[in-house]
Design an enzyme around this catalytic site. Structure first.
Site, PDB file in Angstrom:
ATOM      1  N   SER A   1       0.807  -1.222   0.000  1.00 29.88           N
ATOM      2  CA  SER A   1       0.000   0.000   0.000  1.00 29.88           C
ATOM      3  C   SER A   1       0.839   1.269   0.000  1.00 29.88           C
ATOM      4  CB  SER A   1      -0.957   0.000   1.202  1.00 29.88           C
ATOM      5  OG  SER A   1      -0.242  -0.211   2.406  1.00 29.88           O
TER       6      SER A   1
ATOM      7  N   ASP B   1      -3.963   5.744  11.528  1.00 24.80           N
ATOM      8  CA  ASP B   1      -3.027   5.322  10.485  1.00 24.80           C
ATOM      9  C   ASP B   1      -1.757   6.153  10.624  1.00 24.80           C
ATOM     10  OD1 ASP B   1      -1.567   4.705   8.241  1.00 24.80           O
ATOM     11  OD2 ASP B   1      -3.151   5.116   6.796  1.00 24.80           O
TER      12      ASP B   1
ATOM     13  N   HIS C   1       0.820   5.228   6.459  1.00 21.95           N
ATOM     14  CA  HIS C   1       0.680   5.860   5.153  1.00 21.95           C
ATOM     15  C   HIS C   1       0.794   7.376   5.298  1.00 21.95           C
ATOM     16  CE1 HIS C   1      -1.454   1.935   4.917  1.00 21.95           C
ATOM     17  NE2 HIS C   1      -0.724   1.857   3.812  1.00 21.95           N
TER      18      HIS C   1
END
Length: 426
Positions: free
Chosen positions: A148, A402, A405
């Site tokens: 990702s 998160d 990312h």
């Protein structure tokens, strides 16, 4: 050469006298002496038999000039400095951004993380130029391969390029893990291939209550490997999934090579994920070289180094990202052992693949972003990975964060800034 130099000098003096610009005798002798000294220096430092410079056939490059030519910039060593300019694109308007990366659209109101730029210590990093990137990408296909974070970087590139030229999404699978865009004006293509292990893998299997991945070390992931012939530049980014409990197989799944993080539960031999990651990177690059087969055009394989996370605790137990006000200053946060080892593996394997490729038209490079990513705890989505992020807390459920990312715009745009100047350096 010396006689010719002196003869020309004397003719010049004669012409000056004819034009009644007479020099006193003492000054004439002084200038003639200077000319002879210059001739002696030329003979001392320049080999008269040496060939002319290929770049400029009429000139000869002096050895001391060659030694002072600037070395390629080391973009990995530097610091984040304030930058008051607006971000390079609108984070709420770029269609390529996955919902979880659009922090402003999800309610993040502090914008300080948008106003920093990476300043290498010994050189300057030019701004990202969509025009230059698209000029390089004309008639080419660039593929982002990996997990990702590879997808995060690909989406960043699409936003950066789309600010200059429109792109058309021509393929998308149901969950967005495989996507392809085309810039019609440039006949340029950008693709995303989901392959978190680079080799074939089965994600999140479960047996006897134990959840794990299955990785087949000697089977390549044909979802992207089969497309290599049509790819001019592959940007490879992987590593995070190797830190998740996994069972590793050799021989088409018939022989168990070991297990990471699940040995006790599954009665398997514990295996270091560092060794497995190195083995996978080495095998992958060797297979890329083998399948490349010496095509007509120049191709590049750029390996992104490991991008550290900033969870304040265990990521799978709701740990937040607490340092959100500014980047770390140089030396304020040391690189962890795991992050340093994962970076080292990519750098070493890229160098080994480049050495093995030699002077072929296949080029391997490492794009070292580990240090600059390590210094940006403020650039992650945190709770703003979805709209109404605090609704869960109001219902008595933990708020998910998160801290791996990157918000877009954000630090990941610098990855592509460095990627551009890496691939342009020949």
């Amino acid at each position: 050469m010396g006689a010719m130099f002196t003869s020309n000098f004397l003719k010049t003096q004669q012409q000056l006298q004819n034009d009644k610009l007479l020099l006193p005798k003492r000054e004439f002798v002084t200038y003639a002496l200077y000319a002879l000294i210059a001739v002696a220096l030329l003979y001392l430092f320049v080999d008269p038999a040496a060939p002319a410079s290929p770049a400029n056939p009429s000139s000869v490059a002096a050895p001391w000039i060659q030694e002072e030519l600037p070395l390629p910039c080391d973009y990995s060593d530097g610091e984040w400095v304030p930058d008051p300019r607006p971000p390079p694109y609108n984070g709420t308007a770029c269609d390529a951004i996955k919902d979880g990366r659009s922090c402003m659209a999800n309610g993040r109101t502090d914008t300080g993380y948008l106003h920093w730029r990476w300043q290498p210590r010994r050189c300057d990093l030019p701004d990202f130029s969509p025009e230059a990137f698209l000029r390089w990408l004309r008639n080419k296909h660039m593929a982002f391969v990996g997990d990702s974070l590879a997808r995060n970087q690909a989406e960043s590139l699409m936003c950066l390029l789309s600010s200059w030229s429109p792109a058309e999404l021509v393929h998308r699978d149901t969950d967005g893990r495989f996507r392809r865009w085309v810039f019609r004006e440039h006949n340029a293509t950008v693709s995303i291939f989901w392959s978190p292990f680079l080799v074939r893998g089965a994600e999140k299997s479960e047996r006897d209550g134990v959840r794990f991945n299955e990785v087949f070390l000697d089977e390549f992931d044909e979802r992207w490997m089969s497309e290599l012939a049509g790819v001019d530049a592959a940007v490879v980014s992987a590593g995070q999934w190797f830190r998740i409990p996994s069972v590793y197989y050799h021989g088409g799944g018939r022989v168990v090579a070991g297990c990471y993080g699940c040995a006790a539960e599954m009665n398997r031999t514990e295996t270091s994920f560092f060794a497995v990651f190195r083995d996978v990177v080495k095998r992958t690059l060797a297979e890329v070289s083998r399948r490349h087969g010496g095509g007509d055009g120049k191709k590049v394989v750029a390996l992104m180094t490991f991008s550290p996370s900033h969870f304040d605790g265990e990521w799978n137990k709701g740990a937040p990202c607490t340092e959100t006000e500014r980047p770390y200053r140089k030396g304020e946060r040391q690189l962890g052992y795991t992050e340093a080892e994962m970076r080292k593996i990519v750098v070493e394997e890229a160098a080994e693949a480049a050495s093995a490729a030699g002077r072929t038209d296949l080029r391997f490079v490492a794009v070292d972003v580990t240090a600059l990513a390590n210094m940006r705890p403020d650039g992650h989505p945190g709770p703003y990975m979805r709209k109404n992020p605090f609704a869960a807390a109001a219902e008595g459920r933990p708020v998910q964060h998160d801290c791996l990312h990157w918000c877009m715009p954000g630090p990941v745009d610098t990855f592509n800034q460095i990627l551009l100047h890496t691939i342009l350096r020949r």
